[in-house]
Design a protein around this motif. Structure first.
Motif, PDB file in Angstrom:
ATOM      1  N   SER A   1       1.287  -0.995   0.266  1.00  0.00           N
ATOM      2  CA  SER A   1      -0.315  -0.581  -0.420  1.00  0.00           C
ATOM      3  C   SER A   1       1.065   1.301   0.255  1.00  0.00           C
ATOM      4  O   SER A   1       0.574   2.067  -0.718  1.00  0.00           O
ATOM      5  N   ALA A   2       2.323   1.507   0.925  1.00  0.00           N
ATOM      6  CA  ALA A   2       2.907   2.069   0.726  1.00  0.00           C
ATOM      7  C   ALA A   2       3.475   2.384  -0.283  1.00  0.00           C
ATOM      8  O   ALA A   2       3.586   3.841  -1.141  1.00  0.00           O
ATOM      9  N   GLN A   3       3.995   1.308  -1.280  1.00  0.00           N
ATOM     10  CA  GLN A   3       4.374   1.597  -2.704  1.00  0.00           C
ATOM     11  C   GLN A   3       3.740   2.299  -3.587  1.00  0.00           C
ATOM     12  O   GLN A   3       3.488   2.958  -4.417  1.00  0.00           O
ATOM     13  N   ARG A   4       2.072   1.759  -3.677  1.00  0.00           N
ATOM     14  CA  ARG A   4       1.284   2.468  -4.660  1.00  0.00           C
ATOM     15  C   ARG A   4       0.929   3.712  -4.316  1.00  0.00           C
ATOM     16  O   ARG A   4       0.885   4.411  -5.336  1.00  0.00           O
ATOM     17  N   SER A   5       0.796   4.218  -3.134  1.00  0.00           N
ATOM     18  CA  SER A   5       1.356   6.031  -2.864  1.00  0.00           C
ATOM     19  C   SER A   5       2.198   6.694  -2.897  1.00  0.00           C
ATOM     20  O   SER A   5       2.681   7.484  -2.741  1.00  0.00           O
ATOM     21  N   GLY A   6       2.961   6.154  -3.269  1.00  0.00           N
ATOM     22  CA  GLY A   6       5.321   6.551  -3.675  1.00  0.00           C
ATOM     23  C   GLY A   6       5.898   6.580  -2.677  1.00  0.00           C
ATOM     24  O   GLY A   6       6.169   7.290  -2.043  1.00  0.00           O
ATOM     25  N   SER A   7       5.011   5.818  -1.110  1.00  0.00           N
ATOM     26  CA  SER A   7       6.458   6.121   0.155  1.00  0.00           C
ATOM     27  C   SER A   7       7.436   4.576   0.636  1.00  0.00           C
ATOM     28  O   SER A   7       6.830   3.411   0.112  1.00  0.00           O
ATOM     29  N   GLU A   8       8.354   4.982   0.583  1.00  0.00           N
ATOM     30  CA  GLU A   8       9.008   3.781   0.899  1.00  0.00           C
ATOM     31  C   GLU A   8       9.817   3.195   2.265  1.00  0.00           C
ATOM     32  O   GLU A   8      10.246   2.172   2.487  1.00  0.00           O
ATOM     33  N   GLN A   9       9.313   4.436   2.920  1.00  0.00           N
ATOM     34  CA  GLN A   9       9.955   4.268   4.507  1.00  0.00           C
ATOM     35  C   GLN A   9       8.863   4.575   5.782  1.00  0.00           C
ATOM     36  O   GLN A   9       7.452   5.850   5.468  1.00  0.00           O
ATOM     37  N   ILE A  10       8.124   3.512   6.230  1.00  0.00           N
ATOM     38  CA  ILE A  10       7.049   3.526   6.047  1.00  0.00           C
ATOM     39  C   ILE A  10       7.094   2.856   8.003  1.00  0.00           C
ATOM     40  O   ILE A  10       8.197   2.484   8.308  1.00  0.00           O
ATOM     41  N   ILE A  11       6.175   2.915   9.165  1.00  0.00           N
ATOM     42  CA  ILE A  11       6.437   2.068  10.299  1.00  0.00           C
ATOM     43  C   ILE A  11       4.864   1.513  10.325  1.00  0.00           C
ATOM     44  O   ILE A  11       3.766   2.720  10.025  1.00  0.00           O
ATOM     45  N   ALA A  12       4.379   0.182  10.007  1.00  0.00           N
ATOM     46  CA  ALA A  12       3.557  -0.016  10.007  1.00  0.00           C
ATOM     47  C   ALA A  12       3.037   0.229  11.496  1.00  0.00           C
ATOM     48  O   ALA A  12       3.703  -0.637  12.687  1.00  0.00           O
ATOM     49  N   PHE A  13       1.468   0.347  11.247  1.00  0.00           N
ATOM     50  CA  PHE A  13       0.481   0.318  13.029  1.00  0.00           C
ATOM     51  C   PHE A  13      -0.645  -0.169  12.988  1.00  0.00           C
ATOM     52  O   PHE A  13      -1.564   0.032  11.809  1.00  0.00           O
TER      53      PHE A  13
ATOM     54  N   ARG B   1       8.937  -1.797  11.201  1.00  0.00           N
ATOM     55  CA  ARG B   1       9.429  -1.038  10.463  1.00  0.00           C
ATOM     56  C   ARG B   1       9.429  -1.296   9.187  1.00  0.00           C
ATOM     57  O   ARG B   1      10.654  -2.146   8.968  1.00  0.00           O
ATOM     58  N   PHE B   2       9.530  -0.737   7.617  1.00  0.00           N
ATOM     59  CA  PHE B   2       9.887  -1.171   5.916  1.00  0.00           C
ATOM     60  C   PHE B   2      10.765  -0.581   6.055  1.00  0.00           C
ATOM     61  O   PHE B   2      10.204   1.034   5.621  1.00  0.00           O
ATOM     62  N   ASP B   3      11.858  -0.736   4.837  1.00  0.00           N
ATOM     63  CA  ASP B   3      12.858   1.015   4.824  1.00  0.00           C
ATOM     64  C   ASP B   3      13.145   0.555   2.912  1.00  0.00           C
ATOM     65  O   ASP B   3      14.320   0.286   3.020  1.00  0.00           O
ATOM     66  N   GLY B   4      12.375   0.337   2.088  1.00  0.00           N
ATOM     67  CA  GLY B   4      12.117  -0.130   0.790  1.00  0.00           C
ATOM     68  C   GLY B   4      12.150  -2.116   0.421  1.00  0.00           C
ATOM     69  O   GLY B   4      12.421  -3.029  -0.433  1.00  0.00           O
TER      70      GLY B   4
ATOM     71  N   TYR C   1       9.957   8.835   9.075  1.00  0.00           N
ATOM     72  CA  TYR C   1       9.241   7.937   8.262  1.00  0.00           C
ATOM     73  C   TYR C   1       7.669   8.314   8.613  1.00  0.00           C
ATOM     74  O   TYR C   1       7.211   9.308   8.495  1.00  0.00           O
ATOM     75  N   ALA C   2       6.845   7.855   7.409  1.00  0.00           N
ATOM     76  CA  ALA C   2       5.454   7.846   7.378  1.00  0.00           C
ATOM     77  C   ALA C   2       4.780   6.647   8.327  1.00  0.00           C
ATOM     78  O   ALA C   2       5.170   5.809   8.408  1.00  0.00           O
ATOM     79  N   LEU C   3       3.871   7.522   8.826  1.00  0.00           N
ATOM     80  CA  LEU C   3       2.984   6.327   9.664  1.00  0.00           C
ATOM     81  C   LEU C   3       1.588   5.313   9.416  1.00  0.00           C
ATOM     82  O   LEU C   3       0.856   6.356   8.710  1.00  0.00           O
ATOM     83  N   LEU C   4       1.717   4.475   8.528  1.00  0.00           N
ATOM     84  CA  LEU C   4       1.129   4.037   7.620  1.00  0.00           C
ATOM     85  C   LEU C   4      -0.359   3.078   9.338  1.00  0.00           C
ATOM     86  O   LEU C   4       0.024   1.682   9.285  1.00  0.00           O
ATOM     87  N   ALA C   5      -1.159   3.466   9.189  1.00  0.00           N
ATOM     88  CA  ALA C   5      -2.014   2.837  10.137  1.00  0.00           C
ATOM     89  C   ALA C   5      -3.128   1.975   9.733  1.00  0.00           C
ATOM     90  O   ALA C   5      -3.907   2.260   8.783  1.00  0.00           O
ATOM     91  N   PHE C   6      -3.645   1.183  10.386  1.00  0.00           N
ATOM     92  CA  PHE C   6      -4.305   0.103   9.846  1.00  0.00           C
ATOM     93  C   PHE C   6      -5.024  -0.864  10.699  1.00  0.00           C
ATOM     94  O   PHE C   6      -4.864  -0.892  11.720  1.00  0.00           O
ATOM     95  N   GLY C   7      -5.654  -1.732  10.141  1.00  0.00           N
ATOM     96  CA  GLY C   7      -6.391  -2.680  11.692  1.00  0.00           C
ATOM     97  C   GLY C   7      -7.266  -2.056  11.581  1.00  0.00           C
ATOM     98  O   GLY C   7      -8.261  -0.880  11.569  1.00  0.00           O
ATOM     99  N   GLY C   8      -8.593  -2.365  12.456  1.00  0.00           N
ATOM    100  CA  GLY C   8     -10.069  -2.114  13.081  1.00  0.00           C
ATOM    101  C   GLY C   8     -10.515  -0.860  13.498  1.00  0.00           C
ATOM    102  O   GLY C   8     -10.882  -0.681  13.217  1.00  0.00           O
ATOM    103  N   ALA C   9      -8.917  -0.572  14.757  1.00  0.00           N
ATOM    104  CA  ALA C   9      -9.167  -0.204  15.469  1.00  0.00           C
ATOM    105  C   ALA C   9      -7.609   1.122  14.921  1.00  0.00           C
ATOM    106  O   ALA C   9      -7.847   1.901  15.156  1.00  0.00           O
ATOM    107  N   GLY C  10      -7.365   0.663  13.949  1.00  0.00           N
ATOM    108  CA  GLY C  10      -6.019   1.896  13.989  1.00  0.00           C
ATOM    109  C   GLY C  10      -6.426   3.132  13.917  1.00  0.00           C
ATOM    110  O   GLY C  10      -5.464   3.836  14.016  1.00  0.00           O
TER     111      GLY C  10
END
Length: 743
Positions: free
Chosen positions: A339-351, A362-365, A507-516
């Protein structure tokens, strides 16, 4: 495409499902992980017939033979559904209700099949008594994790070299709590231990031959004790597995069906972690294999692949229980990365915040792996994505211990669930968000009763007042619970960023899950993060990630030689490992042209050190340079007289990944249209805020907080000071507004 593609993530509370039909249409489903669906009774027409309100979108008699129960009644009758007519909203029971159902009462119908199959039947519209169509299912499950944490695994016997019976009880001799005067060490996961007369030396040579007669005489007693699973961990068997193989053959002949050898699943030096891993695999193996067999039984046409903790896919007959403990979170990491790559981001912290726990990564490419990890009281030698988990989710129980307010670690789970589910559950984080106006009861696909949440809150306030004499305001109590939960989740993110030398603000915070989405802004504020990505189908992102995962295999070789000695052989050894892993991938039906060597990892250290440093390498002549550079960046110095040693080699081979999603282009911004308003509580008190529906927000739409964005399975709380726009990929991008600085 003639078969359905179904991707399922079974969590502690909910099971999420994404499905592509043979004609390419996308369907979604979310069911309770207890294999249950819930609805409300509009009217009781007679003692067996109910007029109901449900959101299952299921065909006629879909729930026929499902077990029925009213959530607010203890009904001893064994009730089942006899008929279900969705066009008339009628449900007929197999026997009369023992007491009349109140109008608007919540009820539950439960399938006898596993939750992934219930979800598959929902999306395909297949009743329980009809075979499923051809499907290609990909599955992640917490079944093993739950059995481990609840200690509900198989009764297991450990066979270990004579003289080492207490090895796992002694462990590393580390104290769980350094300053505790009364030490409570966790009990081992095995039920019985058998000492095996045998011994190999440190080179794998036989010092004492295996004496099977003394061992086999104890097998009948083990069967009488109810032992069904066996773990075998003998000294130095990673060098010479002959004794373990002989013992396994004798145990199989004696009738033990599930046998795990340490030399097969963890062929490494250090008997303690090798034995611990073997015991966990034996303890959970029957649970996992029984569960997968139940799922596989319902898939009469098609295939089943299961997600591993390392983010790869394996068929059930090759699946090891030790690789299951982080399978769901691993799906979330893969989904977050795509999802981050689709939005042009390679540096995210998945939450990823679900109903029971929160996972951060942490995803860094590329993905970061660990090869030893801890889950509950279990220490495992097994590859896994580097995920930090904390017991904080929507179902985390909010309580008062007599001195202070607490959140978790216990969860209300799917049964009984938070108080607002109406099944007698305790006050939970979901209730807190509902009472603060951050959720809408109508958005849930299961019946929600805010009065139950309100009653649980008042009960807790009375308890606090009786104990302390303090008359807390309701809002102060609720926001306090949110602050506790948010800090615990932020600290999990610090573990995979700050404490490893990475600045989360980069990093960008990529939030997901039912409560993220409910907590993303608060978490980002605590970590000084200025960008949040909230992707499409955020609540189902782990299921999406399972669909994006690849069939892959790890191959490993223990080396334990100086770099100068083994360097001429490293390339050849890695090539051999790659061939071994590629053969395993081909066994899954993947053509050789579709297979690639994804990574080569060399674990290097100075002689005399226990810990090694993992280095991704493709230039075998530069190992020393890369190692010294990384060592100094971590520790700040270099030992001058130590030799460099290669501890082990690992390669990852997988099916080729499709082309990465293209980076989305910018779109013209325009004001978003609100669907209505709602009263919600933020830092400065109650206020009326705009409400938006996700399906009405097109690319380019923008809005500013405070606001609420609702979608089918989740809610995004946009806090004051945050600005939102929808990018071309459909993701919601939140940006923190610059703060004015007073001079």
């Amino acid at each position: 495409m003639n078969s359905w593609r179904i991707w399922v993530d079974t969590g502690g509370t909910f099971t999420d499902c994404l499905a592509y039909s043979p004609n390419g249409s996308l369907l979604r489903a979310k069911v309770l992980s207890s294999s249950a669906l819930r609805g409300r009774i509009v009217e009781q027409l007679d003692d067996r017939t109910l007029c109901i309100n449900e959101q299952w979108h299921a065909p006629e008699n879909f729930i026929k033979s499902f077990r029925f129960r009213l959530l607010d009644q203890i009904d001893s009758a064994d009730l089942h559904v006899e008929q279900f007519l969705p066009d008339k909203n009628l449900l007929t029971l197999s026997a009369p209700l023992m007491q009349a159902a109140a109008p608007n009462a919540a009820f539950e119908v439960q399938s006898a099949e596993e939750a992934p199959i219930l979800a598959a039947r929902l999306v395909t519209g297949t009743p329980a008594n009809v075979p499923l169509p051809a499907i290609e299912m990909r599955l992640a499950t917490t079944r093993g994790t739950n059995a481990l944490l609840e200690r509900n695994g198989a009764r297991t016997a450990l066979f270990i070299t004579e003289g080492f019976a207490d090895l796992l009880r002694i462990g590393t001799q580390q104290r769980p709590e350094l300053f505790a005067l009364e030490i409570h060490k966790p009990e081992p996961y095995y039920h019985s231990v058998v000492e095996v007369p045998e011994r190999l030396d440190a080179h794998g040579r036989i010092i004492r031959a295996l004496e099977l007669k003394n061992v086999t005489s104890q097998m009948p007693a083990l069967r009488q004790q109810g032992v069904t699973s066996v773990a075998i961990a003998l000294m130095h068997s990673y060098l010479n597995p002959s004794h373990e193989k002989q013992l396994a053959a004798a145990l199989e002949q004696a009738g033990f069906e599930f046998i795990t050898c340490s030399s097969a699943i963890a062929p490494f030096i250090k008997i303690l972690p090798r034995a611990e891993t073997t015991v966990i695999n034996a303890y959970l193996g029957p649970v996992i294999h029984r569960y997968l067999a139940n799922v596989q039984k319902a898939i009469q046409q098609g295939t089943l692949h299961v997600m591993t903790s390392a983010g790869g896919l394996v068929q059930p007959h090759n699946y090891q229980a030790k690789d299951s403990l982080l399978s769901g979170p691993a799906g979330g990491v893969v989904g977050a990365a795509r999802s981050a790559q689709r939005s042009g981001s390679e540096q995210i912290i998945a939450f990823d915040m679900g109903g029971t726990s929160t996972d951060a990564c942490r995803f860094d490419g590329d993905f970061e792996y660990v090869f030893e990890h801890q889950v509950g009281d279990a220490h495992l030698v097994a590859p896994a994505l580097a995920i930090e988990s904390v017991a904080a989710g929507g179902g985390s129980i909010c309580w008062f211990d007599g001195q202070r307010t607490r959140v978790g670690p216990e969860s209300a789970g799917a049964i009984p669930g938070p108080a607002c589910y109406g099944a007698g559950g305790p006050l939970s984080i979901t209730d807190v968000n509902l009472l603060l106006g951050h959720l809408q009861a109508e958005q849930f696909e299961i019946p929600i009763n805010i009065q139950h949440a309100e009653a649980a809150t008042q009960k807790l306030l009375q308890k606090i007042h009786a104990r302390t004499g303090s008359a807390l305001q309701k809002e102060a109590l609720l926001t306090g619970f949110l602050a506790i939960a948010n800090e615990r989740m932020a600290d999990a993110i610090r573990s995979i960023s700050v404490r490893q030398g990475y600045n989360p603000s980069e990093y960008a915070l990529l939030a997901f899950g039912g409560a993220g989405g409910q907590h993303a802004c608060a978490i980002a504020d605590l970590l000084d993060m200025a960008t949040i990505i909230f992707p499409t189908d955020a609540s189902l992102l782990s299921a999406y990630g399972i669909g994006q995962a690849r069939i892959e295999r790890f191959a490993t070789r223990q080396v334990l030689q100086s770099l100068s000695t083994c360097q001429p052989h490293l390339r050849q050894w890695c090539d051999q490992l790659a061939e071994e892993a590629a053969a395993s991938v081909m066994n899954e039906g993947i053509a050789p042209s579709e297979i690639e060597l994804r990574r080569t990892i060399i674990h290097v250290r100075f002689t005399g050190q226990e810990s090694s440093i993992a280095i991704d390498i493709d230039d075998f002549d530069s190992i020393q340079r890369f190692f010294l550079r990384k060592y100094q960046s971590i520790y700040g110095y270099l030992p001058e007289t130590r030799q460099i040693e290669v501890e082990s080699l690992r390669v990852i081979v997988s099916q080729k990944q499709p082309e990465p999603p293209s980076v989305t282009k910018s779109v013209e911004e325009k004001d978003a249209s609100a669907a209505g308003q709602q009263t919600a509580f933020f830092d400065n008190g109650w206020q009326t805020v705009p409400v938006y529906h996700r399906q009405n927000l097109n690319a380019g739409a923008f809005l500013a907080g405070p606001a609420l964005v609702f979608e089918q399975h989740s809610t995004l709380v946009v806090a004051p000071g945050w600005r939102v726009h929808i990018d071309a990929a459909g993701s919601i991008i939140l940006k923190k507004l610059a703060r004015e600085v007073e001079i």
